[in-house]
Motif scaffolding. Sequence first.
Motif, PDB file in Angstrom:
ATOM      1  N   ASP A 665      40.653  53.488  41.230  1.00  0.00           N
ATOM      2  CA  ASP A 665      39.951  54.005  41.522  1.00  0.00           C
ATOM      3  C   ASP A 665      38.207  53.308  41.834  1.00  0.00           C
ATOM      4  OD1 ASP A 665      41.360  56.537  41.696  1.00  0.00           O
ATOM      5  OD2 ASP A 665      41.490  56.330  39.723  1.00  0.00           O
ATOM      6  N   ARG A 666      38.155  52.397  42.141  1.00  0.00           N
ATOM      7  CA  ARG A 666      37.032  51.314  42.405  1.00  0.00           C
ATOM      8  C   ARG A 666      36.924  50.424  43.443  1.00  0.00           C
ATOM      9  NH1 ARG A 666      36.659  45.981  40.729  1.00  0.00           N
ATOM     10  NH2 ARG A 666      38.779  45.562  38.753  1.00  0.00           N
ATOM     11  N   ALA A 667      35.971  50.153  43.693  1.00  0.00           N
ATOM     12  CA  ALA A 667      35.999  50.183  45.693  1.00  0.00           C
ATOM     13  C   ALA A 667      36.018  47.696  44.732  1.00  0.00           C
ATOM     14  CB  ALA A 667      35.116  50.403  46.055  1.00  0.00           C
ATOM     15  N   VAL A 668      36.958  47.950  45.814  1.00  0.00           N
ATOM     16  CA  VAL A 668      37.069  46.486  45.254  1.00  0.00           C
ATOM     17  C   VAL A 668      36.773  44.889  46.688  1.00  0.00           C
ATOM     18  CG1 VAL A 668      37.959  43.946  44.921  1.00  0.00           C
ATOM     19  CG2 VAL A 668      38.202  46.776  43.501  1.00  0.00           C
ATOM     20  N   PRO A 669      35.192  44.303  46.785  1.00  0.00           N
ATOM     21  CA  PRO A 669      35.760  43.416  47.763  1.00  0.00           C
ATOM     22  C   PRO A 669      36.294  43.003  48.489  1.00  0.00           C
ATOM     23  CG  PRO A 669      33.603  43.158  46.636  1.00  0.00           C
ATOM     24  CD  PRO A 669      34.987  43.525  45.290  1.00  0.00           C
ATOM     25  N   TYR A 670      36.469  43.526  49.663  1.00  0.00           N
ATOM     26  CA  TYR A 670      37.543  42.736  51.070  1.00  0.00           C
ATOM     27  C   TYR A 670      37.185  42.063  51.857  1.00  0.00           C
ATOM     28  CZ  TYR A 670      42.419  44.318  52.575  1.00  0.00           C
ATOM     29  OH  TYR A 670      43.497  44.970  53.114  1.00  0.00           O
ATOM     30  N   VAL A 671      36.020  42.397  52.187  1.00  0.00           N
ATOM     31  CA  VAL A 671      35.275  41.405  54.050  1.00  0.00           C
ATOM     32  C   VAL A 671      33.715  41.298  53.524  1.00  0.00           C
ATOM     33  CG1 VAL A 671      35.210  41.263  55.804  1.00  0.00           C
ATOM     34  CG2 VAL A 671      37.239  42.602  55.299  1.00  0.00           C
ATOM     35  N   SER A 672      34.181  40.103  53.281  1.00  0.00           N
ATOM     36  CA  SER A 672      31.975  39.961  52.852  1.00  0.00           C
ATOM     37  C   SER A 672      32.015  38.606  54.020  1.00  0.00           C
ATOM     38  CB  SER A 672      32.195  39.353  51.991  1.00  0.00           C
ATOM     39  OG  SER A 672      32.644  40.739  50.347  1.00  0.00           O
ATOM     40  N   TYR A 673      30.194  38.711  53.988  1.00  0.00           N
ATOM     41  CA  TYR A 673      29.560  37.835  54.658  1.00  0.00           C
ATOM     42  C   TYR A 673      29.651  36.494  53.897  1.00  0.00           C
ATOM     43  CZ  TYR A 673      27.969  41.667  57.518  1.00  0.00           C
ATOM     44  OH  TYR A 673      27.723  42.629  58.289  1.00  0.00           O
ATOM     45  N   GLY A 674      29.543  34.802  54.289  1.00  0.00           N
ATOM     46  CA  GLY A 674      29.785  33.995  53.729  1.00  0.00           C
ATOM     47  C   GLY A 674      29.128  33.210  55.582  1.00  0.00           C
ATOM     48  N   ASP A 675      28.856  31.622  54.348  1.00  0.00           N
ATOM     49  CA  ASP A 675      28.882  30.316  55.660  1.00  0.00           C
ATOM     50  C   ASP A 675      29.989  30.224  56.420  1.00  0.00           C
ATOM     51  OD1 ASP A 675      26.076  30.525  53.669  1.00  0.00           O
ATOM     52  OD2 ASP A 675      27.222  29.445  53.253  1.00  0.00           O
ATOM     53  N   PHE A 676      30.943  30.677  56.005  1.00  0.00           N
ATOM     54  CA  PHE A 676      32.018  29.774  56.925  1.00  0.00           C
ATOM     55  C   PHE A 676      33.089  30.637  56.724  1.00  0.00           C
ATOM     56  CE2 PHE A 676      31.906  27.398  53.047  1.00  0.00           C
ATOM     57  CZ  PHE A 676      33.725  27.857  53.235  1.00  0.00           C
ATOM     58  N   GLU A 677      34.009  30.458  57.870  1.00  0.00           N
ATOM     59  CA  GLU A 677      35.191  31.444  57.770  1.00  0.00           C
ATOM     60  C   GLU A 677      36.063  31.429  56.479  1.00  0.00           C
ATOM     61  OE1 GLU A 677      36.104  34.260  58.783  1.00  0.00           O
ATOM     62  OE2 GLU A 677      35.028  33.605  60.831  1.00  0.00           O
ATOM     63  N   HIS A 678      37.067  31.495  55.535  1.00  0.00           N
ATOM     64  CA  HIS A 678      37.503  30.779  54.385  1.00  0.00           C
ATOM     65  C   HIS A 678      38.078  32.523  53.657  1.00  0.00           C
ATOM     66  CE1 HIS A 678      33.585  31.360  51.876  1.00  0.00           C
ATOM     67  NE2 HIS A 678      34.871  30.879  51.115  1.00  0.00           N
ATOM     68  N   THR A 679      39.255  32.071  52.695  1.00  0.00           N
ATOM     69  CA  THR A 679      39.795  32.936  52.098  1.00  0.00           C
ATOM     70  C   THR A 679      39.458  32.808  50.404  1.00  0.00           C
ATOM     71  OG1 THR A 679      40.900  33.682  53.955  1.00  0.00           O
ATOM     72  CG2 THR A 679      41.642  34.817  51.305  1.00  0.00           C
ATOM     73  N   VAL A 680      39.408  34.039  49.635  1.00  0.00           N
ATOM     74  CA  VAL A 680      39.450  33.197  47.912  1.00  0.00           C
ATOM     75  C   VAL A 680      40.184  34.315  47.377  1.00  0.00           C
ATOM     76  CG1 VAL A 680      37.996  33.356  46.132  1.00  0.00           C
ATOM     77  CG2 VAL A 680      36.984  32.429  48.203  1.00  0.00           C
ATOM     78  N   LEU A 681      41.229  33.649  46.707  1.00  0.00           N
ATOM     79  CA  LEU A 681      42.083  34.310  45.450  1.00  0.00           C
ATOM     80  C   LEU A 681      40.539  35.415  44.398  1.00  0.00           C
ATOM     81  CD1 LEU A 681      45.480  32.990  45.764  1.00  0.00           C
ATOM     82  CD2 LEU A 681      44.787  34.939  46.625  1.00  0.00           C
ATOM     83  N   GLU A 682      41.082  36.455  44.276  1.00  0.00           N
ATOM     84  CA  GLU A 682      40.326  37.567  43.160  1.00  0.00           C
ATOM     85  C   GLU A 682      40.770  37.967  42.482  1.00  0.00           C
ATOM     86  OE1 GLU A 682      36.686  38.795  44.869  1.00  0.00           O
ATOM     87  OE2 GLU A 682      35.673  37.169  45.163  1.00  0.00           O
ATOM     88  N   LYS A 683      41.047  38.021  41.273  1.00  0.00           N
ATOM     89  CA  LYS A 683      42.165  39.049  40.560  1.00  0.00           C
ATOM     90  C   LYS A 683      41.369  39.839  40.435  1.00  0.00           C
ATOM     91  CE  LYS A 683      44.554  38.847  36.055  1.00  0.00           C
ATOM     92  NZ  LYS A 683      45.322  38.455  34.647  1.00  0.00           N
ATOM     93  N   VAL A 684      42.044  40.936  40.050  1.00  0.00           N
ATOM     94  CA  VAL A 684      41.678  42.419  40.274  1.00  0.00           C
ATOM     95  C   VAL A 684      42.504  42.995  38.786  1.00  0.00           C
ATOM     96  CG1 VAL A 684      41.506  44.599  40.918  1.00  0.00           C
ATOM     97  CG2 VAL A 684      41.854  43.389  42.953  1.00  0.00           C
TER      98      VAL A 684
END
Length: 686
Positions: A665-684
């Motif tokens: 029931d809360r919005a979690v960032p999914y796609v964000s702006y950054g300096d370059f293309e990469h992926t980060v694993l974030e715990k919820v």
Amino acid sequence: MKLLKLTLKNFRAFYGEQALDLSVEDGKPAVLIFGNNGAGKTTLLNAFGWVLYGTFSDDVEQQHRVIHDKKWADTSFGEVVTALVRLDFEHEGIRFSATRDVTVNKQKEEQQEVTPALTVTEIGPDGEAKSVANGQDRIEKILPKGLRQFFFFNGERMEKMFSGDDNNEEVKKAIKTLLDLETIERAIEDLPRAAKKLAREIDSKGDNRLKQLTDHMEDLEARQKVEVEGMLRLSEDISAYQREIKAIGQALRENEQTEPLQKERERLTRRIDQARERLADHKGRKRELLSKRGFLALTAGLDGKVIELADRMRERRQLPAGIQRTFIEEILEERLCMCGRSVEEGTPEYEELDRRKYNAGLEDVQHRWMHVSGEVRSMGDNRQELLAQLTLNASDIQKADDDISQLEAERSEVDRKLDGVNVQNVQRLVERRKEMTNKETEARVAHKEAENRVASIKQELESVARQYKNADAKNKESRRIQDQVNLVNEVRDALIEILTIKTEEVRDQLDKKVKEVFSRIFIKSYIPELNDSFELDLRTPSGVAIRSTGENQILGLSFVGAVSEVARNINARKNHTDEAALESSGSGVYPVVMDAPFGSLDLTYQEEISKALPALTSQIVTLLSQSQARGNVMKNLQQAANRMYVLRSYTPNRSADEETIEINDRAVPYVSYGDFEHTVLEKVTV
């Protein structure tokens, strides 16, 4: 085997060091990972296979580009750059850490293919760490490579697991791996070589007969090997032809002019296949009737003759007799009639009774006649019933034949219309399909001919082997070698029988478990069946079902659950322990890591699978997109989740929209702006 932690460093889509805690607990066996398309779900799935086996799945493009593009671009020429994946896991109370990395001294602008290095460390219960000398061998003893496809897979491609002949071989290999039958198979393959080596010690001077038999067997085995290799090549050709025919069918369906014709052709093909199944059933019924009751056809007139003979005997009061022979014999012996009158030998009365004694009936004959008469009198009725059944069966066979002929004529008409489509590419496809179909037919005929030759050679081999076994050796040394050869062959026969029994045992277990898992998910009254050839089919009341993509996917998922449970049961028996203790030690328990578990299934099946997933195994890592995690599906998955992660994509493209995913029931960032293309694993937070 229990997965504990996955660490990635500069590995493809993942920049820097990223860690994924995979530990789970009872009642919550799932780790959920949400990611957008292109965020790195496929990379994450392949990270498991790469660290364990050093390879990617076939669908991964640019496989040589292991190091993250940004990290590679930032590395100056002549500098060293590293990418790695480390997997921490536990097995039988021992903790392992497997690290596979590529370390490159950058000399070119583009990445080149590099052989990764593997390091496996074992951490004992006391915390002492030591290197494992042959790390790859140790990993594959824990989780054999042959089982990889069943525990690390993409759900969108799961339907291919059982959609071709080649995959049946993969199922067989998985069965053998589960049973640890490779050792028995190797022994079965090696023992003939040992027998040959022993047999060659007998020369023609010592025992010419045994030498001739040995040479004959070697010649037959060489011929058999050539034929079997030819059969294997033909099987590969048949599979290749089938794949191309299927691809051509798909291409024709995509053409708007041929799509309705192609669909009609496929409909007719399915009906032809069903009609051929009916024809085979009717012919089987005919064989059954003739084998069990065919003798009745040869008894026509016999029953009438028997009854005619009996009637004549009745006229002579022999059958049934008016009086029994034993009764007359008693009167003659006692010289006294039942009326009290004396019957003395030499009197007319005595002579008349003595004469009639031979026309009187015997009791056992009387009883036998009563039985035979009943059988004979019903024989005519049985013969008429058989005739009626055979007549009906012949009608069914003729009907099925007529249906096949009619349907094939309709399909030929569709083919003619396809030929007439004025599209050059379509015409080429139709001609190509005809060519491939003809080649497939020719290959099947050649395969059957080779199969018959192999059977004939095998029969001759068995005959020669018996002759060798029973031959009279000429001297003590020849007899000793003959006994040794016979013993080796007996051991081989015993191992073949053991292999057959064990393989069938697990096939039966898998079949039952697949049925159980499938019934929990699938709403139709279809029944999966793993047959003796390890081909997985769906059965309906009318025969084998024509499976859709979704049905293949559910079938594959059911098989994964079945393999996981059967593997645990086998290891429990092997280690002489119960399943609960085995699961707690991580032995015989295989984790499942799957991307896109719902593939192209509709919402109903998605919900059913989301309920069934947690029960597949004691640990399941599921990679999902936002479109696959909504409503009840999300609710079911979260109830089974021990922890959740989001693959947060960073992009420098400011024209793209930032996105969020709703979790708890809360919005979690999914796609964000950054300096370059990469992926980060974030715990919820769960």
